[in-house]
Enzyme design. Structure first.
Site, PDB file in Angstrom:
ATOM      1  N   GLU A 170       0.919  -1.244   0.120  1.00  0.00           N
ATOM      2  CA  GLU A 170       0.055  -0.030  -0.078  1.00  0.00           C
ATOM      3  C   GLU A 170       0.989   1.269  -0.066  1.00  0.00           C
ATOM      4  OE1 GLU A 170      -3.389   2.006   3.045  1.00  0.00           O
ATOM      5  OE2 GLU A 170      -2.034   0.603   3.518  1.00  0.00           O
TER       6      GLU A 170
ATOM      7  N   GLU B 269     -12.109   3.108   5.370  1.00  0.00           N
ATOM      8  CA  GLU B 269     -10.861   3.471   6.676  1.00  0.00           C
ATOM      9  C   GLU B 269     -10.900   5.085   6.837  1.00  0.00           C
ATOM     10  OE1 GLU B 269      -6.561   1.790   7.247  1.00  0.00           O
ATOM     11  OE2 GLU B 269      -6.882   3.039   5.400  1.00  0.00           O
TER      12      GLU B 269
END
Length: 258
Positions: A142, A239
């Site tokens: 990520e 998120e």
């Protein structure tokens, strides 16, 4: 569109183990969180089973999070710790039915040349991708913005794709966080479309402030239908930091037609 509640960020009005019930009550069928390791795997599995939730993602151990670590995969002196953490993550994933794990690259340590950090990261990713493939688990990486985490090694889509190519693994994929990439690159829809075959997981939040969609500059009214139209079939992790209560913050889902 399969939305997963990130229990590290959402439902913070309750203790962690109570958030599973709140997510299910809100209509989520999937959840994710940063780390499971502070809890026995059996306790987490019981919550998932009781509320018929799928755990879609968590991270490999990332060092001393409270002490400032944000991953150790690029730390040359911590290769052994990385390998030990990988074994722990595999055990948890087996107990919790997780089919994808994210590896946080980490902040380049003081005194370490970037070339050494890069070589360490590639070696660790090759190792993790191979071992996870044997377990039927995908490995993700990520890119994270360097405004929120200065010095984070992996901070761009092209850089992540080059790392994937360098590892020569068919079990390493991109976790694309819309919030982080808005801060670093923009061109969200075009980037997702161009690299969709390598994207295994997507996360969302708005910018600035990492609030829920509709609180900032990202045009989720365009982006989410575009993602749906592309045929993305993976999970989208929510998120973000709710501006008020989590329940009030969930109104964006129906407002955006999902």
């Amino acid at each position: 569109m399969k939305l997963a509640a990130n229990l590290t960020m959402l439902f913070n009005e309750a203790d962690f183990l109570d958030r599973f019930a709140l997510a299910a009550r809100a209509g989520f069928q999937g959840v994710e969180f940063l780390f499971p390791y502070a809890y026995p795997a059996q306790a987490l599995a019981a919550q998932l089973d009781a509320h018929r939730l799928e755990l879609v993602l968590h991270n490999l151990p990332a060092g001393d999070w409270a002490g400032g670590d944000r991953g150790i995969a690029c730390h040359p002196e911590r290769r052994g710790e990385f390998e030990e953490g990988l074994a722990v993550a595999i055990a948890y994933a087996g107990a919790l039915g997780v089919k994808q794990l994210n590896c946080l690259a980490g902040i380049v340590p003081p005194g370490v040349e970037r070339e050494a950090a890069h070589a360490t990261l590639v070696a660790n990713l090759r190792l993790a991708a191979r071992r996870l493939k044997d377990e039927g688990i995908a490995l993700l990486i990520e890119p994270i913005n360097t405004f929120d985490i200065p010095g984070f090694f992996l901070h761009g889509t092209r850089q992540a794709l080059d790392l994937i190519g360098e590892t020569e693994s068919d079990n390493l994929f991109l976790q694309y966080d819309i919030y982080h990439m808005q801060r670093m690159e923009g061109e969200l829809a075009a980037t997702i479309k161009a690299h969709l075959p390598r994207i295994r997981h997507i996360q969302l939040a708005d910018n600035p402030g990492r609030g829920e969609p509709g609180t900032g500059e990202i045009n989720y009214g365009y982006l989410l239908p575009a993602l749906d139209a592309l045929g993305y079939t993976g999970w989208v992790g929510c998120e973000y930091k709710p501006r008020r209560t989590t329940a009030e913050g969930l109104l964006w889902i129906t407002e955006h037609g999902f």
